[in-house]
Scaffold this motif. Structure first.
Motif, PDB file in Angstrom:
ATOM      1  N   MET A  95       7.161  36.566   4.078  1.00 43.73           N
ATOM      2  CA  MET A  95       6.056  35.624   4.193  1.00 43.73           C
ATOM      3  C   MET A  95       5.497  35.168   2.848  1.00 43.73           C
ATOM      4  O   MET A  95       4.794  34.158   2.799  1.00 43.73           O
ATOM      5  CB  MET A  95       4.944  36.227   5.044  1.00 43.73           C
ATOM      6  N   SER A  96       5.772  35.875   1.779  1.00 40.12           N
ATOM      7  CA  SER A  96       5.295  35.396   0.475  1.00 40.12           C
ATOM      8  C   SER A  96       5.916  34.047   0.138  1.00 40.12           C
ATOM      9  O   SER A  96       5.334  33.252  -0.606  1.00 40.12           O
ATOM     10  CB  SER A  96       5.601  36.417  -0.628  1.00 40.12           C
ATOM     11  N   PHE A  97       7.099  33.761   0.703  1.00 50.55           N
ATOM     12  CA  PHE A  97       7.706  32.424   0.586  1.00 50.55           C
ATOM     13  C   PHE A  97       7.393  31.582   1.813  1.00 50.55           C
ATOM     14  O   PHE A  97       6.970  30.418   1.695  1.00 50.55           O
ATOM     15  CB  PHE A  97       9.219  32.536   0.416  1.00 50.55           C
ATOM     16  N   LEU A  98       7.586  32.139   3.009  1.00 48.58           N
ATOM     17  CA  LEU A  98       7.468  31.359   4.244  1.00 48.58           C
ATOM     18  C   LEU A  98       6.059  30.825   4.469  1.00 48.58           C
ATOM     19  O   LEU A  98       5.884  29.773   5.082  1.00 48.58           O
ATOM     20  CB  LEU A  98       7.908  32.216   5.433  1.00 48.58           C
ATOM     21  N   SER A  99       5.038  31.539   3.976  1.00 50.23           N
ATOM     22  CA  SER A  99       3.669  31.053   4.142  1.00 50.23           C
ATOM     23  C   SER A  99       3.361  29.873   3.224  1.00 50.23           C
ATOM     24  O   SER A  99       2.345  29.192   3.408  1.00 50.23           O
ATOM     25  CB  SER A  99       2.674  32.185   3.853  1.00 50.23           C
ATOM     26  N   ARG A 100       4.250  29.584   2.287  1.00 52.58           N
ATOM     27  CA  ARG A 100       4.046  28.488   1.339  1.00 52.58           C
ATOM     28  C   ARG A 100       4.720  27.201   1.804  1.00 52.58           C
ATOM     29  O   ARG A 100       4.646  26.169   1.117  1.00 52.58           O
ATOM     30  CB  ARG A 100       4.614  28.898  -0.028  1.00 52.58           C
ATOM     31  N   VAL A 101       5.431  27.268   2.941  1.00 47.83           N
ATOM     32  CA  VAL A 101       6.140  26.102   3.466  1.00 47.83           C
ATOM     33  C   VAL A 101       5.765  25.913   4.934  1.00 47.83           C
ATOM     34  O   VAL A 101       5.108  26.755   5.536  1.00 47.83           O
ATOM     35  CB  VAL A 101       7.675  26.280   3.335  1.00 47.83           C
ATOM     36  N   GLU A 102       6.179  24.788   5.504  1.00 44.58           N
ATOM     37  CA  GLU A 102       6.033  24.576   6.937  1.00 44.58           C
ATOM     38  C   GLU A 102       7.253  25.158   7.639  1.00 44.58           C
ATOM     39  O   GLU A 102       8.382  24.983   7.171  1.00 44.58           O
ATOM     40  CB  GLU A 102       5.920  23.083   7.255  1.00 44.58           C
ATOM     41  N   MET A 103       7.023  25.854   8.753  1.00 40.93           N
ATOM     42  CA  MET A 103       8.124  26.467   9.470  1.00 40.93           C
ATOM     43  C   MET A 103       7.908  26.274  10.962  1.00 40.93           C
ATOM     44  O   MET A 103       6.837  26.571  11.487  1.00 40.93           O
ATOM     45  CB  MET A 103       8.220  27.949   9.126  1.00 40.93           C
ATOM     46  N   PHE A 104       8.932  25.750  11.662  1.00 44.45           N
ATOM     47  CA  PHE A 104       8.802  25.528  13.095  1.00 44.45           C
ATOM     48  C   PHE A 104      10.192  25.537  13.720  1.00 44.45           C
ATOM     49  O   PHE A 104      11.214  25.466  13.031  1.00 44.45           O
ATOM     50  CB  PHE A 104       8.086  24.198  13.389  1.00 44.45           C
ATOM     51  N   ARG A 105      10.223  25.651  15.054  1.00 42.66           N
ATOM     52  CA  ARG A 105      11.481  25.666  15.792  1.00 42.66           C
ATOM     53  C   ARG A 105      11.828  24.268  16.268  1.00 42.66           C
ATOM     54  O   ARG A 105      10.958  23.495  16.662  1.00 42.66           O
ATOM     55  CB  ARG A 105      11.370  26.610  16.993  1.00 42.66           C
ATOM     56  N   GLU A 106      13.106  23.960  16.240  1.00 40.03           N
ATOM     57  CA  GLU A 106      13.617  22.690  16.755  1.00 40.03           C
ATOM     58  C   GLU A 106      14.864  23.042  17.562  1.00 40.03           C
ATOM     59  O   GLU A 106      15.970  23.109  17.039  1.00 40.03           O
ATOM     60  CB  GLU A 106      13.952  21.741  15.604  1.00 40.03           C
ATOM     61  N   GLY A 107      14.667  23.274  18.862  1.00 41.80           N
ATOM     62  CA  GLY A 107      15.751  23.814  19.667  1.00 41.80           C
ATOM     63  C   GLY A 107      16.052  25.234  19.219  1.00 41.80           C
ATOM     64  O   GLY A 107      15.134  26.051  19.050  1.00 41.80           O
TER      65      GLY A 107
END
Length: 222
Positions: A202-214
């Motif tokens: 999360m130190s990286f993932l919290s700095r970007v947008e992350m979502f599911r697409e299929g």
């Protein structure tokens, strides 16, 4: 007779011809092709808004054929033209390039999300782990990446599912997935050979947008 009615048949003919020309132009329009995922000898493409997995040599929709593919790019034949597209690149139609870079990550046979990225310009194969607070890697991996964790890191005790492990907390200058990147990212280096694959936490993932697409996980710059 009203002069307007005299020209109605001609107007209808002209309008009909214009519709036929428009239909022909649309039929001849270059398909919009986007590279969603790359594998050796296979590629997941989006052709005119529809996803399709193609094997090398296999024809797809709208006259698109995959010639070859690897982790860097796909060689395509579109209407007789040979093109090379990298991950997330798009060609054709009236497509407008998105303002924010994005990477789509597809699950493997075990449902794990593995993705190629970089740490300080060195290539790394990450396992996406939303349960990890920081990027985590083994001492062996840190040495391979040229990270002097004993000098740069601060000793810490990290609680894992089974025990408290000794690690070294430090800051990575740059972490990137394609064009999606973050600077000054917190990481933990564990003594020994665990984890086998570096964890993208999360130190990286919290700095970007992350979502599911299929089935895909999409990581996009904020």
């Amino acid at each position: 007779m009203n002069p307007v009615y005299r020209f109605l048949p001609l107007i209808r003919i002209v309008a009909s011809g214009a519709c036929l020309l428009l239909a022909s132009a649309l039929a001849m329009a270059e398909p919009v092709v986007r590279v969603l995922a790359l594998f050796p000898g296979r590629a997941m493409l989006e052709i005119d808004g529809r996803q399709q997995m193609l094997k090398a040599g296999e024809p797809g929709r709208a006259g698109v054929r995959l010639i070859s593919s690897n982790h860097q790019a796909a060689e395509l034949e579109i209407d007789g033209n040979h093109l090379r597209l990298g991950l997330s690149e798009t060609i054709g139609g009236s497509y407008a390039k998105p303002e924010k870079p994005a990477v789509r990550i597809w699950p493997d046979a075990q449902g794990m999300y593995l993705v190629d990225g970089k740490i300080n310009q060195s290539s790394v194969h990450f396992l996406v782990d939303t349960g990890a607070t920081d990027i985590a890697m083994s001492a062996i991996q840190a040495q391979q990446l040229g990270i002097d964790y004993l000098k740069e890191g601060v000793p810490v005790g990290v609680h894992t599912a089974s025990a408290t492990e000794r690690g070294y907390r430090l800051t990575l200058d740059l972490v990137s997935l394609g064009q999606v990147e973050a600077r000054r990212v917190s990481a933990i280096v564990f003594e020994g050979g665990y984890p086998v694959v570096p964890l993208l936490g999360m130190s990286f993932l919290s700095r970007v947008e992350m979502f599911r697409e299929g089935a895909a996980m999409v990581v996009r710059s904020r």
